[in-house]
Design a protein around this motif. Sequence first.
Motif, mmCIF file in Angstrom:
data_model
loop_
_atom_site.group_PDB
_atom_site.id
_atom_site.type_symbol
_atom_site.label_atom_id
_atom_site.label_comp_id
_atom_site.label_asym_id
_atom_site.label_seq_id
_atom_site.Cartn_x
_atom_site.Cartn_y
_atom_site.Cartn_z
ATOM 1 N N ARG A 169 21.868 -5.374 -16.639
ATOM 2 C CA ARG A 169 22.657 -4.637 -17.634
ATOM 3 C C ARG A 169 23.409 -5.545 -18.600
ATOM 4 O O ARG A 169 23.630 -5.203 -19.745
ATOM 5 C CB ARG A 169 23.647 -3.721 -16.917
ATOM 6 N N GLY A 170 23.785 -6.716 -18.122
ATOM 7 C CA GLY A 170 24.548 -7.599 -18.982
ATOM 8 C C GLY A 170 23.735 -8.293 -20.051
ATOM 9 O O GLY A 170 24.278 -8.798 -21.035
ATOM 10 N N GLU A 171 22.418 -8.305 -19.886
ATOM 11 C CA GLU A 171 21.568 -9.037 -20.831
ATOM 12 C C GLU A 171 21.381 -8.299 -22.152
ATOM 13 O O GLU A 171 21.334 -8.897 -23.212
ATOM 14 C CB GLU A 171 20.203 -9.319 -20.191
ATOM 15 N N ARG A 172 21.227 -6.993 -22.100
ATOM 16 C CA ARG A 172 21.079 -6.142 -23.279
ATOM 17 C C ARG A 172 20.069 -6.692 -24.287
ATOM 18 O O ARG A 172 20.408 -7.131 -25.379
ATOM 19 C CB ARG A 172 22.441 -5.943 -23.965
ATOM 20 N N PRO A 173 18.781 -6.688 -23.949
ATOM 21 C CA PRO A 173 17.773 -7.181 -24.886
ATOM 22 C C PRO A 173 17.768 -6.345 -26.165
ATOM 23 O O PRO A 173 18.010 -5.135 -26.128
ATOM 24 C CB PRO A 173 16.465 -7.022 -24.115
ATOM 25 N N LEU A 174 17.473 -6.973 -27.284
ATOM 26 C CA LEU A 174 17.386 -6.261 -28.558
ATOM 27 C C LEU A 174 16.052 -5.541 -28.660
ATOM 28 O O LEU A 174 15.040 -6.006 -28.124
ATOM 29 C CB LEU A 174 17.514 -7.240 -29.726
ATOM 30 N N PHE A 175 16.051 -4.420 -29.363
ATOM 31 C CA PHE A 175 14.820 -3.645 -29.526
ATOM 32 C C PHE A 175 14.842 -2.927 -30.859
ATOM 33 O O PHE A 175 15.820 -2.282 -31.209
ATOM 34 C CB PHE A 175 14.685 -2.635 -28.380
ATOM 35 N N PHE A 176 13.723 -3.034 -31.596
ATOM 36 C CA PHE A 176 13.604 -2.370 -32.891
ATOM 37 C C PHE A 176 12.453 -1.366 -32.854
ATOM 38 O O PHE A 176 11.317 -1.725 -32.546
ATOM 39 C CB PHE A 176 13.364 -3.398 -34.001
ATOM 40 N N ASP A 177 12.781 -0.106 -33.145
ATOM 41 C CA ASP A 177 11.793 0.975 -33.121
ATOM 42 C C ASP A 177 12.112 1.949 -34.240
ATOM 43 O O ASP A 177 13.279 2.132 -34.587
ATOM 44 C CB ASP A 177 11.844 1.688 -31.761
ATOM 45 N N ASP A 178 11.084 2.573 -34.796
ATOM 46 C CA ASP A 178 11.310 3.492 -35.925
ATOM 47 C C ASP A 178 11.663 4.905 -35.481
ATOM 48 O O ASP A 178 12.046 5.732 -36.308
ATOM 49 C CB ASP A 178 10.074 3.538 -36.834
ATOM 50 N N GLN A 179 11.550 5.210 -34.188
ATOM 51 C CA GLN A 179 11.843 6.562 -33.701
ATOM 52 C C GLN A 179 13.221 6.616 -33.034
ATOM 53 O O GLN A 179 13.465 5.932 -32.033
ATOM 54 C CB GLN A 179 10.792 7.019 -32.700
ATOM 55 N N ALA A 180 14.095 7.442 -33.560
ATOM 56 C CA ALA A 180 15.463 7.543 -33.045
ATOM 57 C C ALA A 180 15.497 7.943 -31.566
ATOM 58 O O ALA A 180 16.335 7.443 -30.804
ATOM 59 C CB ALA A 180 16.260 8.541 -33.881
ATOM 60 N N GLU A 181 14.606 8.825 -31.142
ATOM 61 C CA GLU A 181 14.630 9.272 -29.752
ATOM 62 C C GLU A 181 14.226 8.152 -28.786
ATOM 63 O O GLU A 181 14.735 8.069 -27.656
ATOM 64 C CB GLU A 181 13.733 10.491 -29.545
ATOM 65 N N ILE A 182 13.345 7.259 -29.248
ATOM 66 C CA ILE A 182 12.961 6.111 -28.422
ATOM 67 C C ILE A 182 14.111 5.119 -28.359
ATOM 68 O O ILE A 182 14.392 4.525 -27.309
ATOM 69 C CB ILE A 182 11.701 5.433 -28.991
ATOM 70 N N VAL A 183 14.792 4.940 -29.476
ATOM 71 C CA VAL A 183 15.955 4.059 -29.517
ATOM 72 C C VAL A 183 17.005 4.543 -28.527
ATOM 73 O O VAL A 183 17.617 3.747 -27.796
ATOM 74 C CB VAL A 183 16.543 4.006 -30.943
ATOM 75 N N GLU A 184 17.190 5.840 -28.453
ATOM 76 C CA GLU A 184 18.170 6.420 -27.523
ATOM 77 C C GLU A 184 17.766 6.157 -26.075
ATOM 78 O O GLU A 184 18.609 5.805 -25.235
ATOM 79 C CB GLU A 184 18.285 7.923 -27.768
ATOM 80 N N LEU A 185 16.485 6.316 -25.760
ATOM 81 C CA LEU A 185 16.010 6.073 -24.399
ATOM 82 C C LEU A 185 16.214 4.615 -23.995
ATOM 83 O O LEU A 185 16.643 4.313 -22.883
ATOM 84 C CB LEU A 185 14.526 6.431 -24.289
ATOM 85 N N ALA A 186 15.887 3.707 -24.923
ATOM 86 C CA ALA A 186 16.049 2.286 -24.639
ATOM 87 C C ALA A 186 17.524 1.945 -24.429
ATOM 88 O O ALA A 186 17.875 1.136 -23.562
ATOM 89 C CB ALA A 186 15.466 1.458 -25.780
ATOM 90 N N SER A 187 18.379 2.576 -25.207
ATOM 91 C CA SER A 187 19.825 2.334 -25.073
ATOM 92 C C SER A 187 20.314 2.754 -23.692
ATOM 93 O O SER A 187 21.138 2.069 -23.079
ATOM 94 C CB SER A 187 20.589 3.096 -26.157
ATOM 95 N N ARG A 188 19.786 3.868 -23.204
ATOM 96 C CA ARG A 188 20.177 4.335 -21.873
ATOM 97 C C ARG A 188 19.726 3.376 -20.776
ATOM 98 O O ARG A 188 20.317 3.324 -19.696
ATOM 99 C CB ARG A 188 19.584 5.718 -21.607
#
Length: 213
Positions: A169-188
């Motif tokens: 959890r402390g690492e928090r890898p960066l992620f770039f995606d064009d779909q907001a719902e996927i961004v939300e899942l990755a954030s979780r």
Amino acid sequence: MKVFFDVDGVLIDGWHADVARREPWDATIEADLGIDRDAFQLLFFGTPGNRSASPMFECVTGRRDLKRALAAVLPRAGYKGGVGDFVRYWSEKNSNINPEVFDLVRELRERGVQTFVATGQEHYRAGYLWNDLGFANHFDRLFYSAEIGVPKKDPRFFEAINRALEIDRGERPLFFDDQAEIVELASRAGWDAATFTSARNIQQHPRLKHLWP
């Protein structure tokens, strides 16, 4: 630092979450191959809201071989050629690399950043991206849905990557995606995910902008 990128809409210009920005790979499929575009879309990709019942969904989740699935559908859409030729056509037409993003990926790697791909793909295209398009020269690893066994819109997709790379959890890898719902899942899943619209999103990200001259 680990930085992940989506394929379509980020690394490849083609399908995009923003309908106005889409560049369909099959725009000339009828003239090129004699295939009824609308019929093929319906038969293979299904209808909006019911994609999970389509042959393509079975392929991108690793449950079905793409060429076998296409062999059962293509003749019904008017195609008279070989399945292998169609897959090659599809792969080549759907390979419009975003040069600005790839330039940034190159620069990140030169600065010691680990770069990865996280995408919803079936096996054949994943292999094409990695080998034929040369993703292997730009990324440490490609993670894709058919290999993991669940769609990208399933929380287990990101959980599987966390386990594979021992991401905490402390690492928090960066992620770039064009779909907001996927961004939300990755954030979780503990990722520092951002909605992508252009290469500027990468350059201006608070955790990356200090890397550029």
